[in-house]
Write a protein that holds these residues in place. Structure first.
Motif, PDB file in Angstrom:
ATOM      1  N   GLY A  33       0.806  -1.210   0.000  1.00 60.21           N
ATOM      2  CA  GLY A  33       0.000   0.000   0.000  1.00 60.21           C
ATOM      3  C   GLY A  33       0.838   1.258   0.000  1.00 60.21           C
ATOM      4  O   GLY A  33       2.070   1.219   0.090  1.00 60.21           O
ATOM      5  N   PRO A  34       0.174   2.394  -0.098  1.00 55.70           N
ATOM      6  CA  PRO A  34       0.882   3.675  -0.184  1.00 55.70           C
ATOM      7  C   PRO A  34       1.398   4.128   1.170  1.00 55.70           C
ATOM      8  O   PRO A  34       0.996   3.614   2.215  1.00 55.70           O
ATOM      9  CB  PRO A  34      -0.209   4.633  -0.672  1.00 55.70           C
ATOM     10  CG  PRO A  34      -1.466   4.076  -0.050  1.00 55.70           C
ATOM     11  CD  PRO A  34      -1.299   2.572  -0.115  1.00 55.70           C
ATOM     12  N   VAL A  35       2.304   5.089   1.139  1.00 52.45           N
ATOM     13  CA  VAL A  35       2.575   5.892   2.321  1.00 52.45           C
ATOM     14  C   VAL A  35       1.749   7.157   2.144  1.00 52.45           C
ATOM     15  O   VAL A  35       1.688   7.720   1.050  1.00 52.45           O
ATOM     16  CB  VAL A  35       4.072   6.207   2.501  1.00 52.45           C
ATOM     17  CG1 VAL A  35       4.622   7.062   1.376  1.00 52.45           C
ATOM     18  CG2 VAL A  35       4.319   6.887   3.835  1.00 52.45           C
ATOM     19  N   SER A  36       1.058   7.569   3.194  1.00 53.56           N
ATOM     20  CA  SER A  36       0.097   8.666   3.109  1.00 53.56           C
ATOM     21  C   SER A  36       0.464   9.760   4.101  1.00 53.56           C
ATOM     22  O   SER A  36       0.912   9.467   5.212  1.00 53.56           O
ATOM     23  CB  SER A  36      -1.321   8.158   3.406  1.00 53.56           C
ATOM     24  OG  SER A  36      -1.656   7.072   2.558  1.00 53.56           O
ATOM     25  N   VAL A  37       0.273  11.004   3.685  1.00 51.05           N
ATOM     26  CA  VAL A  37       0.560  12.148   4.551  1.00 51.05           C
ATOM     27  C   VAL A  37      -0.683  13.020   4.640  1.00 51.05           C
ATOM     28  O   VAL A  37      -1.230  13.444   3.619  1.00 51.05           O
ATOM     29  CB  VAL A  37       1.739  12.970   4.010  1.00 51.05           C
ATOM     30  CG1 VAL A  37       1.926  14.255   4.835  1.00 51.05           C
ATOM     31  CG2 VAL A  37       3.028  12.146   4.037  1.00 51.05           C
ATOM     32  N   GLY A  38      -1.122  13.259   5.865  1.00 50.77           N
ATOM     33  CA  GLY A  38      -2.229  14.176   6.096  1.00 50.77           C
ATOM     34  C   GLY A  38      -1.692  15.561   6.414  1.00 50.77           C
ATOM     35  O   GLY A  38      -0.655  15.699   7.062  1.00 50.77           O
ATOM     36  N   VAL A  39      -2.391  16.574   5.925  1.00 50.39           N
ATOM     37  CA  VAL A  39      -2.044  17.971   6.214  1.00 50.39           C
ATOM     38  C   VAL A  39      -3.307  18.665   6.705  1.00 50.39           C
ATOM     39  O   VAL A  39      -4.298  18.744   5.969  1.00 50.39           O
ATOM     40  CB  VAL A  39      -1.501  18.699   4.972  1.00 50.39           C
ATOM     41  CG1 VAL A  39      -1.113  20.137   5.329  1.00 50.39           C
ATOM     42  CG2 VAL A  39      -0.306  17.960   4.388  1.00 50.39           C
ATOM     43  N   ALA A  40      -3.287  19.136   7.939  1.00 46.26           N
ATOM     44  CA  ALA A  40      -4.424  19.858   8.512  1.00 46.26           C
ATOM     45  C   ALA A  40      -4.026  21.318   8.691  1.00 46.26           C
ATOM     46  O   ALA A  40      -2.981  21.617   9.271  1.00 46.26           O
ATOM     47  CB  ALA A  40      -4.822  19.252   9.858  1.00 46.26           C
ATOM     48  N   VAL A  41      -4.860  22.237   8.179  1.00 44.94           N
ATOM     49  CA  VAL A  41      -4.526  23.660   8.158  1.00 44.94           C
ATOM     50  C   VAL A  41      -5.408  24.435   9.132  1.00 44.94           C
ATOM     51  O   VAL A  41      -6.639  24.327   9.095  1.00 44.94           O
ATOM     52  CB  VAL A  41      -4.690  24.237   6.734  1.00 44.94           C
ATOM     53  CG1 VAL A  41      -4.351  25.721   6.718  1.00 44.94           C
ATOM     54  CG2 VAL A  41      -3.794  23.483   5.756  1.00 44.94           C
ATOM     55  N   LEU A  42      -4.757  25.201   9.991  1.00 43.80           N
ATOM     56  CA  LEU A  42      -5.465  26.025  10.958  1.00 43.80           C
ATOM     57  C   LEU A  42      -5.142  27.500  10.739  1.00 43.80           C
ATOM     58  O   LEU A  42      -4.026  27.849  10.341  1.00 43.80           O
ATOM     59  CB  LEU A  42      -5.057  25.656  12.385  1.00 43.80           C
ATOM     60  CG  LEU A  42      -5.292  24.216  12.855  1.00 43.80           C
ATOM     61  CD1 LEU A  42      -4.878  24.078  14.315  1.00 43.80           C
ATOM     62  CD2 LEU A  42      -6.746  23.809  12.687  1.00 43.80           C
ATOM     63  N   ASP A  43      -6.132  28.355  11.006  1.00 45.85           N
ATOM     64  CA  ASP A  43      -5.866  29.793  11.052  1.00 45.85           C
ATOM     65  C   ASP A  43      -6.163  30.283  12.468  1.00 45.85           C
ATOM     66  O   ASP A  43      -6.480  29.485  13.357  1.00 45.85           O
ATOM     67  CB  ASP A  43      -6.679  30.566  10.013  1.00 45.85           C
ATOM     68  CG  ASP A  43      -8.185  30.392  10.210  1.00 45.85           C
ATOM     69  OD1 ASP A  43      -8.619  30.139  11.360  1.00 45.85           O
ATOM     70  OD2 ASP A  43      -8.925  30.523   9.220  1.00 45.85           O
TER      71      ASP A  43
END
Length: 264
Positions: A33-43
């Motif tokens: 399977g893939p390697v996955s990266v999550g990106v969560a953006v806050l202001d």
């Protein structure tokens, strides 16, 4: 239950940054399977702590899935993936960076451009290393640059080589830092669902349970059936050279059908 806080994000807001990205990876140690990266953006409007938000590994699948609609209301996020074939060509550091750039480009298409990043762990795999004279001679580096150009082509004409803002690494960041914890949860839920979907055509590997990681049953299945096109063939798999060769041929044929060039 412990909830991650906003201490690190608030320090960056105080320093003048307006959009902060928390990043975490899932699937680094898997065999398939893939390697996955999550990106969560806050202001700076994200001042409320999301109760129950913590490292995805500390949560049950049911709790992780229940958090998704709450995270969707709380922040913007994207998930990037690097395929097993790409991992085989690039190695893990480049693969992580490429997955992150794909997520960041997705955000850019939506008009979101984080100015600083918080990264789980002690190793900064996100920032590009300093350029040197030997890069042009390195086929892995050249391949990464080609893929990176594809990722960002059209996302933002002002960005030539992808996002490259300041990065702060935080040990156990997915446990204590809210944006990283959110990235961890969304990436984990997304990748787990993908591995479960692949299990329908590859039931003997047990991906519904092991999600591609190296459980005893998974390793035994690789030995018996050989690796699938979704396995990382450059890794130390319990497979014969004949099995590996047959899988490489099969994967190459699939990539041709998909219009890929055999390396991605």
């Amino acid at each position: 239950m412990h909830s991650a806080n906003l201490e690190h994000e608030q320090k960056l807001f105080t320093a003048g940054y307006r959009l902060i990205a928390g990043l975490d990876e899932v699937g680094r140690g898997a065999l398939a399977g893939p390697v996955s990266v999550g990106v969560a953006v806050l202001d700076q409007q994200n001042q409320q702590i999301l109760e129950g938000l913590t490292d995805s590994k500390a949560l049950t699948p049911k709790r992780r899935e229940a958090l998704i609609p709450r995270i969707q209301k709380w922040c913007s996020y994207a998930i990037g993936h690097t395929t097993p074939a790409e991992i085989d060509v690039l190695g893990m550091t480049y693969a992580l960076r490429l997955a992150a750039q794909r997520a960041l480009a997705d955000l850019a298409y939506r008009g979101l451009y984080p100015e600083a990043a918080l990264l789980d762990g002690k190793h900064d795999w996100l920032s590009p290393p300093p350029e040197n004279l030997f890069d042009s001679m390195d086929p892995v580096h050249r391949r990464y640059e080609e893929l990176l150009h594809r990722v960002w082509n059209g996302a933002n004409s002002a960005v030539e080589k992808g996002w490259s803002g300041p990065v702060t690494t935080i040990i156990k960041g997915d446990y204590q830092c809210a944006s990283i914890a959110a990235a961890s949860v969304v990436a984990k839920v997304d990748r787990d669902a993908f591995m479960e979907s692949l299990s329908a055509e590859n039931p003997h590997y047990g991906w519904v349970k092991n999600k591609g990681y190296g459980s005893v049953a998974h390793r035994q299945a690789i030995s018996e059936y050989g690796p699938s096109i979704y396995h990382r063939l450059s890794w130390s798999l319990p497979a014969t050279e004949e099995q590996l060769t047959n899988t490489r041929i099969g994967r190459s044929e699939v990539l041709k059908i998909l219009g890929e060039d055999g390396e991605s």
